[in-house]
Design a protein around this motif. Structure first.
Motif, PDB file in Angstrom:
ATOM      1  N   PHE A   9      57.165  40.858 105.351  1.00 21.49           N
ATOM      2  CA  PHE A   9      57.903  42.147 105.156  1.00 21.49           C
ATOM      3  C   PHE A   9      59.306  41.427 105.135  1.00 21.49           C
ATOM      4  N   GLN A  10      60.015  41.805 104.137  1.00 16.47           N
ATOM      5  CA  GLN A  10      61.548  41.342 104.065  1.00 16.47           C
ATOM      6  C   GLN A  10      62.165  41.751 102.782  1.00 16.47           C
ATOM      7  N   SER A  11      63.545  41.544 102.857  1.00 17.79           N
ATOM      8  CA  SER A  11      64.405  42.335 101.696  1.00 17.79           C
ATOM      9  C   SER A  11      64.715  41.762 100.655  1.00 17.79           C
ATOM     10  N   SER A  12      64.497  40.505 100.624  1.00 19.14           N
ATOM     11  CA  SER A  12      64.901  39.466  99.415  1.00 19.14           C
ATOM     12  C   SER A  12      64.315  39.765  97.994  1.00 19.14           C
ATOM     13  N   SER A  13      65.014  39.796  97.035  1.00 16.60           N
ATOM     14  CA  SER A  13      64.492  40.485  95.890  1.00 16.60           C
ATOM     15  C   SER A  13      63.556  39.104  95.065  1.00 16.60           C
ATOM     16  N   GLU A  14      63.860  37.926  95.658  1.00 11.20           N
ATOM     17  CA  GLU A  14      63.029  36.848  95.064  1.00 11.20           C
ATOM     18  C   GLU A  14      61.700  37.134  95.506  1.00 11.20           C
ATOM     19  N   LYS A  15      61.382  37.651  96.580  1.00  9.15           N
ATOM     20  CA  LYS A  15      60.017  37.749  96.934  1.00  9.15           C
ATOM     21  C   LYS A  15      59.222  38.961  96.474  1.00  9.15           C
ATOM     22  N   PHE A  16      60.119  39.633  95.527  1.00  8.03           N
ATOM     23  CA  PHE A  16      59.297  40.827  94.796  1.00  8.03           C
ATOM     24  C   PHE A  16      58.647  40.255  93.707  1.00  8.03           C
ATOM     25  N   TYR A  17      57.508  40.318  93.238  1.00  9.86           N
ATOM     26  CA  TYR A  17      56.954  39.833  92.057  1.00  9.86           C
ATOM     27  C   TYR A  17      56.942  40.937  90.774  1.00  9.86           C
ATOM     28  N   PHE A  18      56.433  42.006  91.261  1.00  9.54           N
ATOM     29  CA  PHE A  18      56.397  43.097  90.338  1.00  9.54           C
ATOM     30  C   PHE A  18      57.665  43.964  90.233  1.00  9.54           C
ATOM     31  N   TRP A  19      58.169  44.307  89.018  1.00  8.80           N
ATOM     32  CA  TRP A  19      59.033  45.402  88.834  1.00  8.80           C
ATOM     33  C   TRP A  19      58.968  46.387  87.662  1.00  8.80           C
ATOM     34  N   GLY A  20      59.566  47.499  88.149  1.00  7.12           N
ATOM     35  CA  GLY A  20      59.676  48.591  87.234  1.00  7.12           C
ATOM     36  C   GLY A  20      60.697  48.203  86.129  1.00  7.12           C
ATOM     37  N   GLN A  21      60.780  49.241  85.205  1.00  8.11           N
ATOM     38  CA  GLN A  21      61.949  49.255  83.997  1.00  8.11           C
ATOM     39  C   GLN A  21      63.165  49.712  84.715  1.00  8.11           C
ATOM     40  N   GLY A  22      63.313  50.569  85.575  1.00  9.88           N
ATOM     41  CA  GLY A  22      64.456  51.249  86.290  1.00  9.88           C
ATOM     42  C   GLY A  22      64.811  52.555  85.995  1.00  9.88           C
ATOM     43  N   THR A  23      65.322  53.469  86.664  1.00 12.32           N
ATOM     44  CA  THR A  23      65.592  54.815  86.434  1.00 12.32           C
ATOM     45  C   THR A  23      67.269  55.141  86.486  1.00 12.32           C
ATOM     46  N   GLN A  24      67.970  55.725  85.601  1.00 14.76           N
ATOM     47  CA  GLN A  24      69.444  55.892  85.995  1.00 14.76           C
ATOM     48  C   GLN A  24      69.583  56.729  86.856  1.00 14.76           C
ATOM     49  N   VAL A  25      70.368  56.552  88.058  1.00 18.22           N
ATOM     50  CA  VAL A  25      71.125  57.512  88.653  1.00 18.22           C
ATOM     51  C   VAL A  25      72.591  57.680  88.687  1.00 18.22           C
ATOM     52  N   THR A  26      72.942  58.733  88.546  1.00 15.01           N
ATOM     53  CA  THR A  26      74.519  58.895  88.182  1.00 15.01           C
ATOM     54  C   THR A  26      75.007  60.129  88.999  1.00 15.01           C
ATOM     55  N   VAL A  27      76.092  59.756  89.939  1.00 15.60           N
ATOM     56  CA  VAL A  27      76.331  60.682  90.787  1.00 15.60           C
ATOM     57  C   VAL A  27      78.165  60.901  90.423  1.00 15.60           C
ATOM     58  N   SER A  28      78.275  62.243  90.171  1.00 13.86           N
ATOM     59  CA  SER A  28      79.506  62.570  89.637  1.00 13.86           C
ATOM     60  C   SER A  28      80.352  63.054  90.815  1.00 13.86           C
ATOM     61  N   SER A  29      81.656  62.745  90.956  1.00  9.60           N
ATOM     62  CA  SER A  29      82.697  63.217  92.073  1.00  9.60           C
ATOM     63  C   SER A  29      83.416  64.697  91.810  1.00  9.60           C
TER      64      SER A  29
END
Length: 125
Positions: free
Chosen positions: A105-125
């Motif tokens: 259990f750790q936070s390094s991205s190098e240890k995560f093998y499978f990834w999703g495509q991503g979803t955009q989050v936009t926060v307007s001021s």
């Protein structure tokens, strides 16, 4: 074939909330620690939060502590990221990722093998 599919991104005003979901298939979900990362154009991918296989352990990056909550439903093969009190600096593409439990259990991205495509989050001021 392993697939991680994120959803729930969008445009929200500062102070608002969004809940991201990540549906996993093609793997034994309960064998994987799950994480959320984010990335802005031209910048490195940044750790946001991770949750252990059973959901008992969680870890957050300091900027989101007290505002974001990671959770999982192993019966639905889904991990969530509840984001409250959103700020413009939270604007990024958010990715979910899976790390096999034997990695630890750790936070390094190098240890995560499978990834999703991503979803955009936009926060307007």
């Amino acid at each position: 074939q392993v697939q991680l599919v994120e959803s729930g991104g969008g445009v929200v005003q500062a102070g608002g909330s969004l809940r991201l979901s990540c549906a996993a298939s093609g793997l034994i979900f309960s064998n994987y620690h799950m994480g959320w990362f984010r990335q802005a154009p031209g910048k490195e991918r940044e750790f946001v939060a991770t949750i252990s296989v059973g959901g008992t352990n969680v870890l957050y990056t300091d900027p989101v502590k007290g505002r974001f909550t990671i959770s999982r439903d192993n019966a639905k093969n889904t991990v969530y990221l509840q984001m409250n009190s959103l700020k413009p600096e939270d604007t990024d593409v958010y990715f979910c990722a899976a790390a096999y439990y034997r990695i630890g259990f750790q936070s390094s991205s190098e240890k995560f093998y499978f990834w999703g495509q991503g979803t955009q989050v936009t926060v307007s001021s």
